[in-house]
Design an enzyme around this catalytic site. Sequence first.
Site, mmCIF file in Angstrom:
data_model
loop_
_atom_site.group_PDB
_atom_site.id
_atom_site.type_symbol
_atom_site.label_atom_id
_atom_site.label_comp_id
_atom_site.label_asym_id
_atom_site.label_seq_id
_atom_site.Cartn_x
_atom_site.Cartn_y
_atom_site.Cartn_z
ATOM 1 N N GLY A 39 0.886 -1.180 0.045
ATOM 2 C CA GLY A 39 0.160 -0.038 0.173
ATOM 3 C C GLY A 39 0.969 0.987 -0.165
ATOM 4 O O GLY A 39 1.570 1.477 0.953
ATOM 5 N N ALA B 179 -14.262 25.751 15.670
ATOM 6 C CA ALA B 179 -15.458 25.599 14.896
ATOM 7 C C ALA B 179 -15.399 25.530 13.421
ATOM 8 O O ALA B 179 -14.767 26.289 12.863
ATOM 9 C CB ALA B 179 -16.467 26.684 15.350
ATOM 10 N N SER B 180 -16.387 24.642 12.563
ATOM 11 C CA SER B 180 -16.233 24.718 11.094
ATOM 12 C C SER B 180 -17.276 24.269 10.486
ATOM 13 O O SER B 180 -18.434 24.115 10.984
ATOM 14 C CB SER B 180 -14.915 23.768 10.593
ATOM 15 N N CYS C 80 -10.721 9.539 7.379
ATOM 16 C CA CYS C 80 -10.744 8.576 8.662
ATOM 17 C C CYS C 80 -11.773 9.091 9.674
ATOM 18 O O CYS C 80 -12.492 7.903 10.075
ATOM 19 C CB CYS C 80 -9.320 8.906 9.411
ATOM 20 N N GLN D 178 -14.790 9.631 10.042
ATOM 21 C CA GLN D 178 -16.350 9.488 9.770
ATOM 22 C C GLN D 178 -16.306 7.909 9.878
ATOM 23 O O GLN D 178 -16.889 7.219 10.493
ATOM 24 C CB GLN D 178 -17.065 9.966 8.710
#
Length: 477
Positions: free
Chosen positions: A15, A276-277, A284, A286
């Site tokens: 990989g 905050a966004s 990764c 989620q």
Amino acid sequence: MTLKYEDPPKICCLGAGYVGGPTMTVMAKKCPEIKVTVCDLNERRIAAWNSSALPIYEPGLQEVVEEARGRNLFFSTDIESAIRECTIIFVSVPTPTKKSGIGAGEAADLTYWELAARQIAAVCNASENKMPKIIVEKSTVPVKTADAMAAVMAAACKGTDFQVLSNPEFLAEGTAIDDLFKPDRVLVGGPQTPQGLAAIECLANVYRKWVPTERVLTTNLWSAELSKLTANAFLAQRISSINSISALCEVTGADVSEVGHAIGVDSRIGPKFFKASVGFGGSCFQKDILNLVYLCRSFGLPEVAEYWHQVIVMNDWQKRRFANAMVATMFNTVSGKRIAILGFAFKKDTGDTRESPAIDVCKALSEERAKLAIYDPKVSREQYYEDLGKEAMEKIEIDEDPYVACAGAHAIAVITEWDVFKTLDYQKIFNSMSKPAFIFDGRNILDHRKLSEIGFTVWAVGKCMKKVLDTEGSPSP
Ligand SMILES: NC(=O)c1ccc[n+]([C@@H]2O[C@H](COP(=O)([O-])OP(=O)(O)OC[C@H]3O[C@@H](n4cnc5c(N)ncnc54)[C@H](O)[C@@H]3O)[C@@H](O)[C@H]2O)c1
Ligand SMILES: O=c1ccn([C@@H]2O[C@H](COP(=O)(O)OP(=O)(O)O[C@H]3O[C@H](CO)[C@@H](O)[C@H](O)[C@H]3O)[C@@H](O)[C@H]2O)c(=O)[nH]1
């Protein structure tokens, strides 16, 4: 019996992606006496690693690759030879969320992982050289995956001593090289048997060549596997927590940056991961939380599963909330309006768009029939097609210059926190836009007061719009 491993051990990695490539490159740089081979099934990817146009963008990566490549770092598609000659075999293949079947939408898809395990077993079985092997899980996997790997190896490979270790990776994209040079910790988990402990020592000793010993943590296998999922869950939880508070700030007159700072200086809480966004993205967070949620359900812990699932629910809501706020602020319609999207990558300093909140926001605005003009310094043209679809792309403009994207726009949405967006000439941009000119700062990186003075109508995450517009600075709830 304890195993004696080749010293120095030859290393390969299956990989050559965002993890395998940079991780092995840094290992080769820091251990010039060790031969490191990075393999991939994807010929184009390997060709790119062997060229001057690397397949991924990561600050500082090019220099390190150029230093070690051809000396003790090699990129190859000859996976069999690499497995045959190496003592330590890292597996860093994708472990995406399952799309169908049992656990679809939550569980990790271990197809690539099992194929890699079978390939290692087959090569070792056929090889005359029965040197002991250490197989290292680098991919993020569900707890107990090492058992499956060991079962495949035991069934398909006779006569080779092998140990399966867990060595999860904690690098973040955009800062991968720094993270790998100076990791907060390296985690090596393995079986607590004499053979397992010898394998742990062999791998830990490689890291100890540049990582202080106290930062190389050794644990049992299941602690290492679970720590990776837990670390990501805790990090993402902090973002969802501050994002939930951002909504409350917007309606009360509190300022989320001030709240974040005020709570972050408490040493028990700490200041990091409190920005905050528009929502977190990346390949990764989620996926790994869903993986954790599925594990909890499988082990009969629905309350624990639900607790962590809320982190995702809040993130999805935040992304929707941002797009909805844009529509609501622009008089409840964006149909036919040109909107400049600044930033498409999931964070700055990467061209990676996996799970980027920009995808959700662009899709939501396209459904409202807005005309989008997107600018991102690193995202490739093909990537937009992959993320947004060919049909949608017929109506979307991709620009090479942020000023072109903003010209004639009714609104600007800042989705990625690229530094370059902080220093654009916003007076020039304002002059080129339709009026009223709106700006939606999904990252709180702009000078809102200055923008208001120029004439923009500013909406920013976790800031009360009235407050931003009030040059006296007094909050008006
Ligand atoms: N991206 C990150 O920042 C990050 C950080 C920590 C952990 N991880 C985890 O690391 C793993 C890899 O992630 P990534 O982002 O590097 O993925 P990626 O998709 O960038 O790279 C994976 C590579 O593996 C190759 N591959 C698949 N099967 C193979 C096989 N049998 N033999 C050789 N190559 C094979 C693919 O062709 C691909 O190039 C995942 O489990 C991920 O969750 C990722
Ligand atoms: O205060 C913050 C910090 C981050 N983000 C967003 O969160 C997402 C993830 O950011 P970050 O964690 O910096 O990048 P990743 O490359 O996804 O790294 C995470 O995921 C990796 C893969 O598992 C882990 O190895 C890392 O430790 C972990 O930080 C991005 O969209 C960021 O913009 C915020 O919205 N607010």
